[in-house]
Design a protein around this motif. Structure first.
Motif, short mmCIF file in Angstrom:
data_model
loop_
_atom_site.label_atom_id
_atom_site.label_comp_id
_atom_site.label_asym_id
_atom_site.label_seq_id
_atom_site.Cartn_x
_atom_site.Cartn_y
_atom_site.Cartn_z
N GLU A 39 0.84 -1.36 -0.16
CA GLU A 39 0.08 -0.06 0.14
C GLU A 39 0.80 1.28 -0.13
N SER A 40 2.02 0.98 0.30
CA SER A 40 3.03 2.28 0.05
C SER A 40 4.21 1.88 -0.61
N VAL A 41 5.20 2.78 -1.17
CA VAL A 41 6.64 2.43 -1.34
C VAL A 41 7.53 2.13 -0.26
N GLY A 42 8.20 1.04 -0.69
CA GLY A 42 9.02 0.55 0.59
C GLY A 42 8.36 -0.22 1.57
N ALA A 43 7.41 -1.20 1.09
CA ALA A 43 6.31 -1.70 2.01
C ALA A 43 7.44 -2.86 2.68
N ALA A 44 8.28 -3.39 1.97
CA ALA A 44 8.91 -4.62 2.74
C ALA A 44 9.98 -3.67 3.31
N VAL A 45 10.60 -2.75 3.09
CA VAL A 45 11.38 -2.00 4.10
C VAL A 45 10.90 -1.79 5.35
N ARG A 46 9.53 -1.39 5.42
CA ARG A 46 8.76 -0.99 6.55
C ARG A 46 8.78 -2.36 7.53
N ARG A 47 8.71 -3.31 7.00
CA ARG A 47 8.69 -4.57 7.73
C ARG A 47 9.78 -4.58 8.83
N TRP A 48 10.88 -4.05 8.49
CA TRP A 48 12.04 -3.91 9.22
C TRP A 48 12.48 -2.67 9.64
N GLY A 49 11.36 -1.82 9.80
CA GLY A 49 11.56 -0.38 9.77
C GLY A 49 12.31 -0.08 11.15
N HIS A 50 12.19 -0.93 12.09
CA HIS A 50 12.77 -0.58 13.49
C HIS A 50 14.18 -0.82 13.56
N VAL A 51 14.70 -1.57 12.53
CA VAL A 51 16.28 -1.98 12.51
C VAL A 51 17.03 -0.93 11.98
N ARG A 52 18.26 -0.59 12.38
CA ARG A 52 19.19 0.29 12.03
C ARG A 52 20.35 -0.34 11.15
N ALA A 53 20.43 0.22 9.91
CA ALA A 53 21.50 -0.39 8.89
C ALA A 53 22.73 -0.19 9.42
N PHE A 54 23.66 -0.95 8.94
CA PHE A 54 25.25 -0.60 9.55
C PHE A 54 25.78 -0.21 8.23
N SER A 55 25.29 0.27 7.00
CA SER A 55 25.72 0.85 5.92
C SER A 55 25.36 2.27 5.87
N PRO A 56 26.23 3.04 5.84
CA PRO A 56 25.80 4.61 6.03
C PRO A 56 25.16 5.04 4.78
N TRP A 57 24.50 6.38 5.13
CA TRP A 57 23.65 6.67 3.81
C TRP A 57 24.45 6.79 2.52
N ARG A 58 25.64 7.13 2.70
CA ARG A 58 26.38 7.19 1.48
C ARG A 58 26.53 6.25 0.15
N TYR A 59 26.06 4.91 0.90
CA TYR A 59 25.87 3.55 0.08
C TYR A 59 24.42 3.35 -0.15
N ASP A 60 23.62 3.90 0.50
CA ASP A 60 22.14 3.58 0.51
C ASP A 60 21.28 4.28 -0.64
N ILE A 61 22.08 5.35 -1.35
CA ILE A 61 21.11 6.16 -2.41
C ILE A 61 21.80 5.84 -3.77
N ASP A 62 20.75 5.74 -4.75
CA ASP A 62 21.25 5.22 -6.08
C ASP A 62 21.63 6.78 -6.63
N ASP A 63 22.65 6.68 -7.53
CA ASP A 63 23.27 7.99 -8.17
C ASP A 63 22.14 8.81 -8.85
N ALA A 64 21.40 8.02 -9.87
CA ALA A 64 20.50 8.79 -10.64
C ALA A 64 19.38 9.21 -9.64
N ALA A 65 18.89 8.62 -8.58
CA ALA A 65 17.72 8.90 -7.70
C ALA A 65 18.49 10.28 -6.99
N ARG A 66 19.63 10.35 -6.69
CA ARG A 66 20.18 11.25 -5.97
C ARG A 66 20.07 12.55 -6.94
N ARG A 67 20.37 12.43 -8.09
CA ARG A 67 20.46 13.58 -8.85
C ARG A 67 19.03 14.03 -9.30
N LEU A 68 18.10 13.28 -9.36
CA LEU A 68 16.91 13.88 -9.25
C LEU A 68 16.32 14.52 -8.04
#
Length: 464
Positions: A39-68
């Motif tokens: 019902e929303s974007v990132g629906a599967a990610v929401r299922r583990w939304g309480h968990v903190r990743a250990f890869s920092p933001w610099r590796y979590d954002i796609d380049d084309a998405a970042r440009r947009l």
């Protein structure tokens, strides 16, 4: 242009990799439709939304998405901060999906149930490459597409507890006692675990996160007990590289887990291969069968199955797929990601050539592309879709110029899809077949353990 090329590319899944595909398709001027079952974007990610990743933001954002996003005035997160799953959605995926260039292409609550070729079943060859794809939704609607990029992931198809790859006896009826990866132990699911005895099965990062949360709960809720079960004879590989890990948050995960085990706050069972689940009043008895035929059991209140995930290729049953019989990935990709030989940091960069099937124009990307291998990285998925979209645009030079640079020991997150059988990294390191860093060589586990002790078992440390 042909009629086929006038059709959109259908992207299945509006998670990180699916939305990255949409961003690259927009940059290439290729029309697309993104179909998200949730019902929303990132629906599967929401299922583990309480968990903190250990890869920092610099590796979590796609380049084309970042440009947009940057062109829209978006404020990028601190590149060195570690997002939770919820933060990944709120600060990145949702703003991306709401951009005027992307929003009209995204359809929510649109579950794909089948993909075929218009007018052709799997047997028909004549005219196949010129026939559009037929994408059928759960409500019966059908869409035509020039190509399909399947980024639907594996969250809905977890691995079983049974050690043979088949459900353990009683597993399919044991839902009252069973949780799958990454329950919100300290939040929404607290009441299920407080004051109870929980068995966590698996030795990947999903298991570690749950064990640490349970240990924290035990310090606050009297009567809470924690038992950890792994198939291996030793937890050494599960503890990881500690201070030698290039990603400190990941190294700290294993170090904290080791401390709890050594202090007796978490009971560890090794050589644990689940055979059966049997109700015992309001509890459940878990039976282990050993190779010599012997059995033992433990009785608990709840079980957390942190045993990884597997792909479901059922929606593509009428397409011509060439899948590796072990992993369920393409035959070209399988040897590059085989967890018997690779950790997340040693998978070489790969793109459209390794992801192609005999069915032209169909590509499974992201977690699904890796089949049962637990060595997937979010950044790897971004490079996959960049390569695939370049090929769809006819830019084969860019499609085959596959590049991926990661910090030593890999860029892993606590995404739930990080373990096939509970083992961790790292195995022998073949040389990469394309440009990029073969990570995991000079940092992490390989610097803290003699190579002789690091076997090439079905390990994995990663997700995305």
């Amino acid at each position: 242009m042909t009629i086929l090329n006038d059709l959109p590319v259908v992207v299945i899944g509006a998670g990180p990799v699916g939305l990255a595909a949409a961003a690259h398709l927009h940059e290439r001027g290729l029309p697309c439709t993104v179909l998200e079952a949730g019902e929303s974007v990132g629906a599967a990610v929401r299922r583990w939304g309480h968990v903190r990743a250990f890869s920092p933001w610099r590796y979590d954002i796609d380049d084309a998405a970042r440009r947009l996003l940057a062109a829209s005035g978006w404020a990028a997160p601190d590149p060195d901060a570690l997002p939770t799953g919820d933060e990944l959605v709120d600060a990145y995926l949702r703003p991306l999906a709401e951009l005027p260039q992307i929003a009209p292409q995204v359809r929510l609550s649109a579950r794909v149930v089948a993909i075929g070729r218009l007018g052709l079943d799997r047997l028909r060859t004549a005219g196949r490459e010129q026939a559009p794809f037929l994408v059928r939704l759960a409500d019966g609607e059908e869409l035509l597409a020039r190509a399909v990029i399947d980024a639907s992931g594996t969250w809905d198809t977890p691995n079983v507890l049974g050690a043979s790859g088949l459900p353990a006896r009683g597993e399919q009826t044991g839902g009252a006692y069973l949780d799958h990866a990454l329950p919100d132990v300290l939040g929404a699911d607290r009441e299920r675990f407080a004051g109870r005895h929980t068995l966590v099965v698996g030795a990947g990062h999903s298991a570690a996160n749950t064990l640490l949360s349970l240990a924290e709960l035990a310090a606050d809720a009297p009567g809470t007990q924690v038992t950890w079960a792994i198939r291996a004879d030793s937890p050494t590989r599960a503890y990881g590289g500690g201070d030698a890990d290039a990603l400190p948050a990941r190294g700290a995960l294993g170090s904290r887990l080791r401390a709890h085990v050594e202090a007796g706050r978490i009971r560890l069972l090794t050589g644990f291969s689940v055979h059966a689940l049997d109700p015992a009043g309001d509890r459940v008895t878990v039976t282990v069968r050993h190779p010599d035929g012997g059995q033992e059991s433990v009785t608990v209140d709840r079980i957390v199955a942190a045993t990884g995930f597997r792909p479901d290729h059922g929606i593509a049953a009428e397409l011509r797929l060439d899948l590796d019989p072990m992993l369920g990935a393409t035959r070209a990709l399988a040897p590059l990601i085989d967890p018997n030989a690779h950790s997340c940091g040693t998978v070489p960069p790969h793109g459209v050539d390794e992801l192609s099937h005999p069915e032209p124009g169909y590509y499974a990307v992201g977690m699904k592309s890796y089949g049962r291998a637990p060595t997937f990285l979010m950044a790897t998925g971004y490079e996959q879709v960049r390569s695939v979209v370049a090929a769809l645009a006819g830019d084969w030079a860019a499609a085959r110029d596959v590049r991926l640079e990661l910090p030593e020991t890999g860029v892993c997150s606590s995404d739930p899809a990080d373990s096939v059988d509970g083992e961790n990294c790292c195995g022998p390191v073949p040389q990469p077949a394309a440009r990029g860093l073969a990570t995991g060589l000079s940092g992490g586990l390989l610097t803290t353990l003699p190579l002789a002790t690091v076997d090439s078992g079905a390990g994995g440390c990663c997700a995305g």
